[in-house]
Write a protein that holds these residues in place. Structure first.
Motif, PDB file in Angstrom:
ATOM      1  N   VAL A 147       0.849  -1.186   0.000  1.00 54.84           N
ATOM      2  CA  VAL A 147       0.000   0.000   0.000  1.00 54.84           C
ATOM      3  C   VAL A 147       0.887   1.239   0.000  1.00 54.84           C
ATOM      4  O   VAL A 147       1.853   1.332   0.755  1.00 54.84           O
ATOM      5  N   ASP A 148       0.524   2.211  -0.856  1.00 52.59           N
ATOM      6  CA  ASP A 148       1.309   3.436  -0.969  1.00 52.59           C
ATOM      7  C   ASP A 148       0.542   4.660  -0.499  1.00 52.59           C
ATOM      8  O   ASP A 148       1.075   5.521   0.201  1.00 52.59           O
ATOM      9  N   TYR A 149      -0.754   4.727  -0.832  1.00 55.24           N
ATOM     10  CA  TYR A 149      -1.533   5.941  -0.585  1.00 55.24           C
ATOM     11  C   TYR A 149      -2.931   5.542  -0.157  1.00 55.24           C
ATOM     12  O   TYR A 149      -3.564   4.684  -0.784  1.00 55.24           O
ATOM     13  N   GLY A 173      -2.025   1.090  -4.508  1.00 60.34           N
ATOM     14  CA  GLY A 173      -0.785   0.346  -4.378  1.00 60.34           C
ATOM     15  C   GLY A 173       0.423   1.142  -4.830  1.00 60.34           C
ATOM     16  O   GLY A 173       0.307   2.163  -5.536  1.00 60.34           O
ATOM     17  N   ASP A 174       1.590   0.682  -4.445  1.00 55.28           N
ATOM     18  CA  ASP A 174       2.867   1.305  -4.803  1.00 55.28           C
ATOM     19  C   ASP A 174       2.980   1.399  -6.332  1.00 55.28           C
ATOM     20  O   ASP A 174       2.839   0.398  -7.036  1.00 55.28           O
ATOM     21  N   ASP A 175       3.244   2.602  -6.822  1.00 54.62           N
ATOM     22  CA  ASP A 175       3.358   2.780  -8.276  1.00 54.62           C
ATOM     23  C   ASP A 175       4.733   3.266  -8.707  1.00 54.62           C
ATOM     24  O   ASP A 175       4.932   3.695  -9.842  1.00 54.62           O
ATOM     25  N   GLU A 182       1.057  -0.150 -17.200  1.00 56.02           N
ATOM     26  CA  GLU A 182       0.649  -0.941 -16.042  1.00 56.02           C
ATOM     27  C   GLU A 182      -0.314  -0.157 -15.153  1.00 56.02           C
ATOM     28  O   GLU A 182      -1.289  -0.715 -14.639  1.00 56.02           O
ATOM     29  N   LEU A 183      -0.063   1.139 -15.012  1.00 52.53           N
ATOM     30  CA  LEU A 183      -0.965   1.963 -14.205  1.00 52.53           C
ATOM     31  C   LEU A 183      -2.329   2.074 -14.872  1.00 52.53           C
ATOM     32  O   LEU A 183      -3.360   2.033 -14.205  1.00 52.53           O
ATOM     33  N   ASP A 184      -2.339   2.192 -16.196  1.00 55.21           N
ATOM     34  CA  ASP A 184      -3.609   2.278 -16.923  1.00 55.21           C
ATOM     35  C   ASP A 184      -4.410   0.986 -16.801  1.00 55.21           C
ATOM     36  O   ASP A 184      -5.646   1.010 -16.828  1.00 55.21           O
ATOM     37  N   ASP A 185      -3.684  -0.151 -16.654  1.00 53.63           N
ATOM     38  CA  ASP A 185      -4.354  -1.464 -16.585  1.00 53.63           C
ATOM     39  C   ASP A 185      -4.827  -1.809 -15.181  1.00 53.63           C
ATOM     40  O   ASP A 185      -5.539  -2.801 -14.995  1.00 53.63           O
ATOM     41  N   ASN A 218       5.980   6.922   3.444  1.00 49.42           N
ATOM     42  CA  ASN A 218       7.360   7.369   3.255  1.00 49.42           C
ATOM     43  C   ASN A 218       8.202   6.112   3.085  1.00 49.42           C
ATOM     44  O   ASN A 218       8.391   5.353   4.035  1.00 49.42           O
ATOM     45  N   TRP A 219       8.694   5.896   1.888  1.00 54.58           N
ATOM     46  CA  TRP A 219       9.365   4.632   1.603  1.00 54.58           C
ATOM     47  C   TRP A 219      10.748   4.528   2.247  1.00 54.58           C
ATOM     48  O   TRP A 219      11.319   3.445   2.295  1.00 54.58           O
TER      49      TRP A 219
END
Length: 229
Positions: A147-149, A173-175, A182-185, A218-219
């Motif tokens: 999870v990113d955001y 999810g982490d992008d 991949e983001l579009d899919d 914050n990665w």
């Protein structure tokens, strides 16, 4: 080539076997959605109680590989319990209601207590369940993407007939290493919060944040920090 239905069922009744699944590995992998009785409850099992356990067919059934069924406990010997099957199997002709079954306390996934005696107390720590729904990138659930955001908006996805409400949480999810294609899919899924937490619970402490809250990971530290967008 598989045998015709009636012949196959007779063959499995004569020669088929079953084993009883140990549910603990599943519970360890899904702690927010797969709940087992507490230790004090397992120790309190006695004749007259009903215990639910998971039977796995050998060979696999035509429809189900495993079935969850109740067993009426008749005797207890330390960690081992014996009882009679209290269900009619759907796809396991090698088992019939009334068959004697021996199993371990740790095999039990649910309990119905004998009404003739006092129900044991619940576990000391009350367990919170997370069945409210959220919208999450499917890659978090299916592919193990972290999870990113996360942000929480006014719930607007639930239908009147839904068993559980929309929590308002939206989870991305982490992008960082994803391509534009991949983001579009990426697809989203409307599922229980607990399913997401099984994959990544690093944001669990934020789950009661109010509508309007937004956090990004914050990665460098791995911690979620409040953000404006």
């Amino acid at each position: 080539m598989r045998l015709p239905g009636p012949i196959e069922r007779q063959w499995r009744r004569w020669f088929g076997r079953y084993e009883i699944d140990d549910p603990r590995p599943i519970a360890e992998g899904a702690p927010y959605t797969y709940f087992l009785p507490g230790e004090n409850e397992l120790l309190a099992l006695a004749p007259g109680d009903l215990a639910k356990i998971v039977f796995r067919s050998i060979p696999p059934g035509r429809i189900w590989q495993a079935e969850r069924m109740w067993v009426a406990i008749t005797s207890v010997d330390r960690d081992w319990l014996t009882g009679t099957l209290d269900n009619h199997p759907s796809d396991m002709p090698q088992l019939e209601a009334g068959d004697v079954v021996k199993f371990r306390r740790s095999d039990v996934i649910d309990i119905i207590w004998d009404e003739a005696r006092m129900t044991p107390p619940p576990p000391a720590a009350q367990r919170r369940e997370y069945w409210e729904r959220c919208l999450v990138d499917r890659c978090v659930v299916d592919d193990g993407v972290k999870v990113d955001y996360i942000y929480r908006e006014e719930p607007d996805m639930a239908d009147p007939d839904d068993s559980y409400p929309d929590s308002g949480w939206r989870i991305r999810g982490d992008d960082r290493n994803a391509t534009d294609a991949e983001l579009d899919d990426r697809k989203a899924e409307y599922i229980a919060l607990g399913v997401v937490l099984n994959r990544d619970d690093g944001w669990l402490h934020l789950i009661d944040a109010p509508v309007g809250a937004r956090f990004r990971r914050n990665w460098e530290t791995g911690l979620f920090e409040a953000c404006a967008d």
